[in-house]
Write a protein that holds these residues in place. Sequence first.
Motif, PDB file in Angstrom:
ATOM      1  N   GLY A 107       0.814  -1.216   0.000  1.00 19.16           N
ATOM      2  CA  GLY A 107       0.000   0.000   0.000  1.00 19.16           C
ATOM      3  C   GLY A 107       0.843   1.258   0.000  1.00 19.16           C
ATOM      4  N   GLY A 108       1.926   1.253   0.771  1.00 20.06           N
ATOM      5  CA  GLY A 108       2.825   2.405   0.810  1.00 20.06           C
ATOM      6  C   GLY A 108       3.511   2.654  -0.512  1.00 20.06           C
ATOM      7  N   ILE A 109       3.877   1.580  -1.180  1.00 24.61           N
ATOM      8  CA  ILE A 109       4.506   1.704  -2.500  1.00 24.61           C
ATOM      9  C   ILE A 109       3.523   2.319  -3.486  1.00 24.61           C
ATOM     10  CG2 ILE A 109       5.314   0.361  -4.489  1.00 24.61           C
ATOM     11  CD1 ILE A 109       6.570  -1.582  -2.479  1.00 24.61           C
ATOM     12  N   GLU A 110       2.311   1.812  -3.474  1.00 21.98           N
ATOM     13  CA  GLU A 110       1.289   2.321  -4.396  1.00 21.98           C
ATOM     14  C   GLU A 110       0.963   3.785  -4.090  1.00 21.98           C
ATOM     15  OE1 GLU A 110      -1.681  -0.655  -3.717  1.00 21.98           O
ATOM     16  OE2 GLU A 110      -0.822  -2.010  -5.213  1.00 21.98           O
ATOM     17  N   GLN A 111       0.861   4.122  -2.803  1.00 25.85           N
ATOM     18  CA  GLN A 111       0.556   5.496  -2.400  1.00 25.85           C
ATOM     19  C   GLN A 111       1.622   6.479  -2.859  1.00 25.85           C
ATOM     20  OE1 GLN A 111       0.117   5.683   1.836  1.00 25.85           O
ATOM     21  NE2 GLN A 111      -2.028   6.204   1.705  1.00 25.85           N
ATOM     22  N   ASN A 112       2.869   6.048  -2.807  1.00 24.02           N
ATOM     23  CA  ASN A 112       3.977   6.912  -3.189  1.00 24.02           C
ATOM     24  C   ASN A 112       4.273   6.873  -4.686  1.00 24.02           C
ATOM     25  OD1 ASN A 112       5.228   8.183  -0.706  1.00 24.02           O
ATOM     26  ND2 ASN A 112       5.016   6.064  -0.050  1.00 24.02           N
ATOM     27  N   GLY A 113       3.461   6.167  -5.439  1.00 21.27           N
ATOM     28  CA  GLY A 113       3.669   6.094  -6.885  1.00 21.27           C
ATOM     29  C   GLY A 113       4.946   5.361  -7.250  1.00 21.27           C
ATOM     30  N   LEU A 114       5.340   4.386  -6.433  1.00 21.84           N
ATOM     31  CA  LEU A 114       6.598   3.677  -6.650  1.00 21.84           C
ATOM     32  C   LEU A 114       6.388   2.273  -7.205  1.00 21.84           C
ATOM     33  CD1 LEU A 114       8.295   4.686  -3.299  1.00 21.84           C
ATOM     34  CD2 LEU A 114       8.717   5.676  -5.546  1.00 21.84           C
ATOM     35  N   LEU A 122       3.634  -8.964  -9.334  1.00 18.88           N
ATOM     36  CA  LEU A 122       3.386  -9.635  -8.068  1.00 18.88           C
ATOM     37  C   LEU A 122       1.925  -9.554  -7.660  1.00 18.88           C
ATOM     38  CD1 LEU A 122       6.316  -9.098  -5.588  1.00 18.88           C
ATOM     39  CD2 LEU A 122       4.754 -11.010  -5.605  1.00 18.88           C
ATOM     40  N   SER A 123       1.292  -8.441  -7.970  1.00 15.98           N
ATOM     41  CA  SER A 123      -0.118  -8.266  -7.575  1.00 15.98           C
ATOM     42  C   SER A 123      -0.998  -9.310  -8.267  1.00 15.98           C
ATOM     43  CB  SER A 123      -0.606  -6.848  -7.884  1.00 15.98           C
ATOM     44  OG  SER A 123      -0.673  -6.633  -9.264  1.00 15.98           O
TER      45      SER A 123
END
Length: 127
Positions: A107-114, A122-123
């Motif tokens: 979630g943090g990766i997605e939120q930060n656009g990373l 992987l998803s």
Amino acid sequence: MVSIDKEKMNKRKEEIKERKHKDKVWKEAVKMRDECMCNICGATKYVQAHHIIPKEVKEFRWKLINGISLCAKHHKYSFEISAHRNSFAFILWLMKNRSIIFTELKGGIEQNGLVSQEQQLLSHFQS
């Protein structure tokens, strides 16, 4: 001109010193949280702190959730499950055994656009 270069060098040295100090504090905090025990096998010898998301990703470098304690075998050497030698198996293990950590980091990766191509692939495994 020489004094400017010297100032830049001194500033860079201080930044490196501060980063190394923060890295050391982070490593100790991760190991302390995990009771200095490998999360995979429970070993208490040669325990190391591992960045789940590489430390080069500055947004996550010193977040405790991004750390996991692993013995040397599971950190670097095992072909079966190793964060470095067999990172795919390690991520699958993390998804199964530490799903809350995996979900929060994802979630943090997605939120930060990373989100990279690897994370997008992987998803698909989660479906």
